[in-house]
Design an enzyme around this catalytic site. Structure first.
Site, PDB file in Angstrom:
ATOM      1  CB  SER A 267      -0.968  -0.050   1.195  1.00 10.05           C
ATOM      2  OG  SER A 267      -1.952   0.949   1.110  1.00 10.05           O
ATOM      3  CG  LEU A 268       2.005   5.337   2.698  1.00 13.11           C
ATOM      4  CD1 LEU A 268       2.146   6.376   1.599  1.00 13.11           C
ATOM      5  CD2 LEU A 268       1.482   5.967   3.989  1.00 13.11           C
TER       6      LEU A 268
END
Length: 410
Positions: A267-268
């Site tokens: 993700s991030l």
């Protein structure tokens, strides 16, 4: 006869005459290498003043290892950090390009065409979200059960793990992604800073999704107009995760000066891994990462000849890496995230789970546990002769087409 001409003109004519006839050398072929075995050595976190700190993990005589198959990866690295940062600063301050010399080198990287390798890296990535006493920890013996600084229950910010191969030749730097409870299956105190970084890096303009939204920077100028200089300045604060990631990488190279470094994340964390890898030429494997190519442009990262040392893995039912988790009624917007970017750096291994497995597009398929337990637990049989889909570059990709960027602030 050519010898009678000036040297510069002779080289120019020679290149024109023999460009097509002289075979060009291909990339160097390194000898085959056995799989690498990694053990967890350190945890990393940050202090309140954004300094990277580390906590050692106590070794165990019976510690399990993560075994990863390897392959040769061609990477492009700036010849000097000084030249790279000089070019970046010139672009930021004067909007002018400066030539950067790149060293093209073959390094040992993870074999991203091997499913077991991706599964192992996904498990190493997943553990950055959790602790050893939690039910979602993927077992690794030898963990120090004490809680280091930056990992306390109320800690807030950038953190992860550092794995090192048995021979100290390779280091894997794992970066935690967004801790948003209903999206990633976790929660926790880092949500506020995670959301700030998500909304700065992956929105078109300061997370201006609709008229009721409070923007994360003061660059929106009305009527889908966004001040470009303001937007770029908002991304380079020292307290933001990209700057912290650069500091972290430099610290790891100081700790292991002779090691080859890989960066992984979900993700991030995957997007940050990609940006770090694009900066330093480090092999990257990113899982379910939102598109970071626009962020690389806004950060004024000098462009290497290729970013194929970066590999993204995601599936088509996850709207976040697919770039479709946007609009005021989307699941991301309802949770306060403006995930609007669409284009990835490097290569993409895209699992078409919507067509072949009949998965529904749903933000709840975004957690790393979905990748581990539903996707990488068996070979992908949709492409004959392969255990994973073929990696391809994002093409014909357009970002923020309905926005106008320029100098709008008076």
């Amino acid at each position: 006869m050519l010898n009678l001409l000036p040297t510069t003109l002779r080289f120019l004519l020679g290149s024109l005459l023999w460009l097509d006839s002289v075979p060009q050398p291909g990339p160097a072929i390194l000898p085959a290498r056995p799989p690498l075995s990694f053990q967890l050595r350190h945890q990393h976190a940050i202090t309140n003043d954004s300094r990277a700190i580390f906590s050692n993990v106590a070794p165990s005589f019976a510690a399990d290892s993560y075994t990863v198959s390897t392959s040769n990866v061609q990477a492009h690295r700036p010849q000097s950090a000084k030249a790279f940062h000089s070019a970046r600063l010139r672009s930021i301050r004067h909007d002018q390009s400066e030539y950067v010399l790149w060293d093209t080198t073959d390094v040992l990287g993870p074999n991203v065409e091997d499913r077991e390798t991706l599964l192992t890296l996904a498990k190493m990535t997943s553990n950055a979200y959790t602790t050893t006493i939690a039910s979602d920890w993927y077992t690794l013996d030898g963990w120090n059960s004490s809680t280091p600084f930056g990992w306390e229950p109320d800690a807030d910010g950038f953190r992860g793990h550092i794995f090192v191969s048995d021979d100290n030749s390779t280091v894997v730097l794992s970066v935690k992604g967004t801790s948003a409870g209903w999206i990633t299956g976790g929660g926790g105190p880092t949500v506020r800073k995670d959301k700030l970084n998500d909304n700065l890096l992956f929105s078109c303009c300061c997370a201006r999704v609709g008229p009721t939204w409070s923007t994360v920077c003061d660059c929106y100028q009305g009527n889908y107009k966004c001040d470009q200089e303001c937007l770029e300045k908002s991304l380079i604060e020292e307290s933001l995760y990209y700057s912290i990631g650069l500091n972290l990488y430099n610290n790891v190279t100081y700790m292991y000066p002779n090691a080859n470094i890989w960066v992984i994340g979900h993700s991030l964390g995957g997007a940050l891994a990609s940006l770090i890898g694009a900066t330093f030429g480090a092999p990257v494997v990113a899982f379910e990462a939102p598109s970071e190519k626009l962020a690389a442009t806004r950060l004024h990262l000098p462009s290497p000849p290729s970013t194929h040392h970066i590999t993204h893995i995601f599936h088509t039912a996850d709207p976040i890496p697919m770039g479709v988790c946007n609009g005021v009624t989307s699941g991301c917007a309802i949770a306060g995230f403006a995930m609007e970017t669409r284009c990835h750096l490097g290569k993409v291994i895209r699992y078409d789970t919507v067509t072949h497995l009949k998965w529904s597009v749903d933000v709840r398929t975004h957690p790393i546990s979905q990748i581990i337990e539903r996707l990488l637990n068996e070979d992908w049989t949709q492409e004959e002769g392969r255990t994973v889909p073929q990696a391809k570059a994002d093409e014909d990709c357009v970002e923020c087409f309905d926005w106008e960027f320029g100098s709008f602030k008076s």
